[in-house]
Design a protein around this motif. Structure first.
Motif, mmCIF file in Angstrom:
data_model
loop_
_atom_site.group_PDB
_atom_site.id
_atom_site.type_symbol
_atom_site.label_atom_id
_atom_site.label_comp_id
_atom_site.label_asym_id
_atom_site.label_seq_id
_atom_site.Cartn_x
_atom_site.Cartn_y
_atom_site.Cartn_z
ATOM 1 N N ASN A 414 0.814 -1.210 0.000
ATOM 2 C CA ASN A 414 0.000 0.000 0.000
ATOM 3 C C ASN A 414 0.852 1.266 0.000
ATOM 4 O OD1 ASN A 414 -2.535 -1.368 0.158
ATOM 5 N ND2 ASN A 414 -2.117 -1.796 2.324
ATOM 6 N N THR A 415 2.173 1.092 0.039
ATOM 7 C CA THR A 415 3.068 2.241 0.030
ATOM 8 C C THR A 415 3.216 2.754 -1.389
ATOM 9 O OG1 THR A 415 4.287 1.333 1.897
ATOM 10 C CG2 THR A 415 5.358 3.072 0.642
ATOM 11 N N GLY A 416 2.813 3.989 -1.625
ATOM 12 C CA GLY A 416 2.900 4.540 -2.961
ATOM 13 C C GLY A 416 2.590 6.010 -2.970
ATOM 14 N N TYR A 417 2.871 6.628 -4.091
ATOM 15 C CA TYR A 417 2.624 8.059 -4.251
ATOM 16 C C TYR A 417 1.762 8.236 -5.490
ATOM 17 C CZ TYR A 417 3.576 13.075 -4.497
ATOM 18 O OH TYR A 417 3.453 14.446 -4.533
ATOM 19 N N ALA A 418 0.520 8.669 -5.291
ATOM 20 C CA ALA A 418 -0.499 8.605 -6.338
ATOM 21 C C ALA A 418 -0.101 9.354 -7.597
ATOM 22 C CB ALA A 418 -1.816 9.146 -5.792
ATOM 23 N N THR A 419 0.471 10.555 -7.463
ATOM 24 C CA THR A 419 0.722 11.370 -8.649
ATOM 25 C C THR A 419 2.027 11.030 -9.340
ATOM 26 O OG1 THR A 419 1.791 13.088 -7.313
ATOM 27 C CG2 THR A 419 -0.583 13.293 -7.676
ATOM 28 N N SER A 420 2.864 10.233 -8.728
ATOM 29 C CA SER A 420 4.154 9.910 -9.351
ATOM 30 C C SER A 420 4.088 8.673 -10.229
ATOM 31 C CB SER A 420 5.220 9.682 -8.270
ATOM 32 O OG SER A 420 4.979 8.462 -7.595
ATOM 33 N N GLY A 421 2.934 8.008 -10.252
ATOM 34 C CA GLY A 421 2.863 6.741 -10.952
ATOM 35 C C GLY A 421 3.514 5.655 -10.126
ATOM 36 N N ASN A 422 3.758 4.548 -10.747
ATOM 37 C CA ASN A 422 4.284 3.389 -10.058
ATOM 38 C C ASN A 422 5.564 2.969 -10.761
ATOM 39 O OD1 ASN A 422 4.073 1.346 -8.094
ATOM 40 N ND2 ASN A 422 3.337 -0.081 -9.634
ATOM 41 N N GLY A 423 6.692 2.944 -10.049
ATOM 42 C CA GLY A 423 7.924 2.572 -10.723
ATOM 43 C C GLY A 423 9.143 2.726 -9.848
ATOM 44 N N ALA A 424 10.288 2.579 -10.459
ATOM 45 C CA ALA A 424 11.566 2.716 -9.764
ATOM 46 C C ALA A 424 12.656 3.014 -10.770
ATOM 47 C CB ALA A 424 11.903 1.451 -8.975
ATOM 48 N N SER A 425 13.682 3.731 -10.334
ATOM 49 C CA SER A 425 14.806 4.090 -11.194
ATOM 50 C C SER A 425 16.040 4.302 -10.331
ATOM 51 C CB SER A 425 14.477 5.376 -11.970
ATOM 52 O OG SER A 425 15.635 5.910 -12.575
ATOM 53 N N PHE A 426 17.166 3.781 -10.814
ATOM 54 C CA PHE A 426 18.426 3.993 -10.095
ATOM 55 C C PHE A 426 19.583 3.789 -11.060
ATOM 56 C CE2 PHE A 426 22.080 2.358 -7.638
ATOM 57 C CZ PHE A 426 22.263 3.441 -6.790
ATOM 58 N N TYR A 427 20.615 4.619 -10.929
ATOM 59 C CA TYR A 427 21.825 4.419 -11.714
ATOM 60 C C TYR A 427 23.037 4.905 -10.930
ATOM 61 C CZ TYR A 427 21.331 9.409 -13.030
ATOM 62 O OH TYR A 427 21.204 10.769 -13.017
ATOM 63 N N MET A 428 24.190 4.355 -11.273
ATOM 64 C CA MET A 428 25.450 4.768 -10.667
ATOM 65 C C MET A 428 26.591 4.358 -11.589
ATOM 66 S SD MET A 428 26.168 1.960 -7.644
ATOM 67 C CE MET A 428 27.742 2.758 -7.296
ATOM 68 N N GLY A 429 27.746 4.951 -11.378
ATOM 69 C CA GLY A 429 28.882 4.599 -12.210
ATOM 70 C C GLY A 429 30.189 5.135 -11.664
ATOM 71 N N VAL A 430 31.278 4.496 -12.070
ATOM 72 C CA VAL A 430 32.633 4.872 -11.666
ATOM 73 C C VAL A 430 33.518 4.842 -12.910
ATOM 74 C CG1 VAL A 430 34.637 4.258 -10.267
ATOM 75 C CG2 VAL A 430 32.340 3.941 -9.339
ATOM 76 N N GLY A 431 34.406 5.817 -13.054
ATOM 77 C CA GLY A 431 35.387 5.837 -14.131
ATOM 78 C C GLY A 431 36.737 6.303 -13.618
ATOM 79 N N ILE A 432 37.809 5.652 -14.068
ATOM 80 C CA ILE A 432 39.161 5.956 -13.597
ATOM 81 C C ILE A 432 40.081 6.106 -14.802
ATOM 82 C CG2 ILE A 432 41.100 5.165 -12.195
ATOM 83 C CD1 ILE A 432 39.081 3.446 -10.617
ATOM 84 N N LYS A 433 40.893 7.169 -14.823
ATOM 85 C CA LYS A 433 41.870 7.379 -15.891
ATOM 86 C C LYS A 433 43.271 7.052 -15.359
ATOM 87 C CE LYS A 433 39.328 10.869 -18.541
ATOM 88 N NZ LYS A 433 38.123 11.033 -17.711
ATOM 89 N N PHE A 434 44.124 6.553 -16.265
ATOM 90 C CA PHE A 434 45.477 6.154 -15.865
ATOM 91 C C PHE A 434 46.409 6.306 -17.068
ATOM 92 C CE2 PHE A 434 43.181 2.553 -17.477
ATOM 93 C CZ PHE A 434 44.092 1.814 -18.198
ATOM 94 N N GLY A 435 47.719 6.190 -16.827
ATOM 95 C CA GLY A 435 48.706 6.347 -17.889
ATOM 96 C C GLY A 435 49.335 7.732 -17.869
ATOM 97 N N ASN A 436 50.006 8.103 -18.960
ATOM 98 C CA ASN A 436 50.628 9.417 -19.074
ATOM 99 C C ASN A 436 49.575 10.514 -19.181
ATOM 100 O OD1 ASN A 436 53.239 8.312 -19.124
ATOM 101 N ND2 ASN A 436 53.112 7.972 -21.336
ATOM 102 N N VAL A 437 49.932 11.706 -18.693
ATOM 103 C CA VAL A 437 49.048 12.858 -18.814
ATOM 104 C C VAL A 437 49.059 13.350 -20.254
ATOM 105 C CG1 VAL A 437 48.615 15.225 -18.053
ATOM 106 C CG2 VAL A 437 49.394 13.506 -16.407
ATOM 107 N N VAL A 438 47.875 13.719 -20.788
ATOM 108 C CA VAL A 438 47.775 14.194 -22.171
ATOM 109 C C VAL A 438 48.006 15.706 -22.191
ATOM 110 C CG1 VAL A 438 46.365 12.332 -23.057
ATOM 111 C CG2 VAL A 438 45.238 14.211 -21.918
ATOM 112 N N ASN A 439 49.273 16.102 -22.159
ATOM 113 C CA ASN A 439 49.639 17.515 -22.128
ATOM 114 C C ASN A 439 49.614 18.140 -23.523
ATOM 115 O OD1 ASN A 439 50.173 17.735 -19.343
ATOM 116 N ND2 ASN A 439 52.185 16.804 -19.615
ATOM 117 N N HIS A 440 49.611 19.476 -23.548
ATOM 118 C CA HIS A 440 49.825 20.196 -24.791
ATOM 119 C C HIS A 440 51.242 19.904 -25.285
ATOM 120 C CE1 HIS A 440 46.184 22.541 -23.906
ATOM 121 N NE2 HIS A 440 46.224 22.894 -25.175
#
Length: 469
Positions: A414-440
């Motif tokens: 019975n837990t719900g929010y009438a005007t938001s509809g019914n559903g779920a959403s979630f996302y996450m992410g991680v990114g890592i850079k490595f190696g030599n620096v890309v200098n001018h």
């Protein structure tokens, strides 16, 4: 029919337990660069040459439902039970349920050349899309056929349609600057289908005869699937290279002199050839089922309607290609962005307004979003991004996700929010850079591409065929 519709409903409803993580567009994260191939993700004099997620979590999952059956789907998702006693029948109401997920299992990206800012990336994704339009009666029959009045013929009660597909995507992305303001990118992908279901019930009939203790069910339908009844879905089902396919994405972006950023994409234009256990069923039949006391084979009899029409047949199906337009402009620490996305082969699309506030390496976004299935959502995102590390977390449907999570934790449907509809959403992410620096070039003698004799622009050579000689 009960098991078939239930299969599609479960695949769509529980894949999280149709938004695209719009708050990440225009962020120059690794996710942004893979999803929008013309985007760059390396910063001169700061970023290192390579980037990867190192198999760390990088995914997004979404599900939403809209219609009179909201409460039934909510209890199904949060308590695992079907209760249709309060669901009105005979209203002609159509419910809309959709789901998508995008999991980046592994990513690797490299900075190729200072000249033209060339970048090359490789990714392995597992993707899923689903959408179903279904009637109230399609859920009510899960409960019991006794919900329907006796000795009264009904027609069209179960007329529904929908699809679900899950597949691997192995992709190569390439981007470069055409000049200082214009950039292009492409993404070529090898696909491998995992699961596919598509149903279109164009006519249906039901007559519950109390005098003879029989149930007459009529059905006119087409059904395509790569899942055969009697086969279990196991780990082997998810192994790649069974159902091959190809797709292409094209992207371009342009920055005006006044700082307005414009981006356009055509994403995942492709298909999958479903051949492993592929079946095509064309059904046009009526069946009489004995419902006398002691008979408990009703579900099996209904399932037999589909089994008897089962025919091994390979088929080709398009994946859910999209067209996107993105517009943004930064005003100091505040950046608004407008995004319009439309499905090309399937119904659906979205409009989002992303509002991002930035402080040093931290940013937060609020994104009101309207889905063309008449679903309104509000997304939230938090992100930390330095030149060589990024981590983000968010949701495209904050209110519905919060109430759904609370209902699952408390096991309270019975837990719900009438005007938001019914559903779920979630996302996450991680990114890592490595190696030599890309200098001018003036700061480094190891700058990629600075001494390239073959460092011409791929897109300049491509477009040269249209130029006058």
């Amino acid at each position: 029919m009960k098991k078939l519709i239930l299969l599609i409903a479960l695949l769509t409803t529980f894949y999280f337990a149709e938004a695209q993580q719009y708050s990440l567009f225009g962020t120059k994260t690794m996710f942004d660069a893979f999803e929008n191939p013309s985007q760059k993700s390396f910063t001169l004099d700061s970023s290192r040459k390579f980037s990867s997620n190192f198999f760390l979590p990088n995914f997004g999952i979404n599900a939403a439902n809209r219609g009179e059956a909201d409460n039934v789907i909510r209890k199904l998702a949060q308590e695992g039970i079907i209760n249709t006693q309060d669901l009105p029948l005979g209203t002609g109401s159509i419910n809309h349920l959709y789901q998508n997920s995008n999991i980046y299992v592994a990513t690797f990206r490299m900075f190729l050349s200072y000249k033209y800012q060339k970048e090359l990336g490789f990714a392995w994704q597992i993707r899923s899309d689903a959408q179903i339009d279904y009637t109230n009666e399609s859920l009510a029959i899960f409960d019991s056929y006794r919900r329907f009045p006796v000795n009264t013929p009904f027609r069209g009660l179960f007329n529904s349609s929908g699809y679900q597909q899950t597949y691997h995507q192995f992709s190569v992305t390439y981007r470069e600057n055409y000049n200082k303001r214009l950039a292009f990118g492409v993404k070529a992908s090898l696909l491998s289908g995992i699961l596919y279901n598509k149903i279109d019930i164009t006519d249906s009939y039901l007559y519950n005869n109390s005098l003879t203790n029989t149930l007459d069910i009529g059905l006119a339908s087409t059904y395509n699937s790569n899942y055969l009844y009697g086969n279990e879905i196991t780990k082997r089902t998810f192994l790649p290279f069974k159902n091959p396919g190809l797709s292409m994405s094209f992207s371009t972006n342009y920055t005006t002199k006044k700082g307005l950023f414009l981006m356009a994409n055509v994403k995942d234009l492709g298909f999958i050839w479903w051949r492993k256990n592929a079946q095509n069923s064309i059904i046009n039949t009526t069946k009489r089922i004995n419902t006398a006391p002691g008979q408990n084979n009703i579900d099996d009899e209904i399932t037999d309607i589909f089994q008897s029409a089962q025919e091994q047949k390979k088929f080709v199906a398009p994946i859910n290609a999209k067209a996107d337009i993105y517009i943004s402009k930064a005003y100091g620490f505040y950046k608004p962005a407008l995004i319009v996305s439309k499905n090309l082969f399937y119904k659906g699309g979205e409009v989002a307004l992303v509002n991002t506030l930035t402080y040093k390496n931290f940013s937060g976004s609020v994104a009101p979003l309207y889905n063309f299935n008449n679903i309104f959502m509000v997304g939230l995102q938090g992100k930390y991004q330095s030149p060589n590390f990024e981590i983000f977390m968010g949701t495209d449907n904050f209110l519905a996700s919060a109430y759904t999570a609370k209902g699952i934790i408390t096991n309270d449907g019975n837990t719900g929010y009438a005007t938001s509809g019914n559903g779920a959403s979630f996302y996450m992410g991680v990114g890592i850079k490595f190696g030599n620096v890309v200098n001018h070039p003036q700061f480094s003698d190891t700058m990629p591409g600075i001494n390239d004799n073959g460092g011409e622009s791929f897109f300049k050579r491509l477009f040269s065929v249209f130029s006058r000689k």
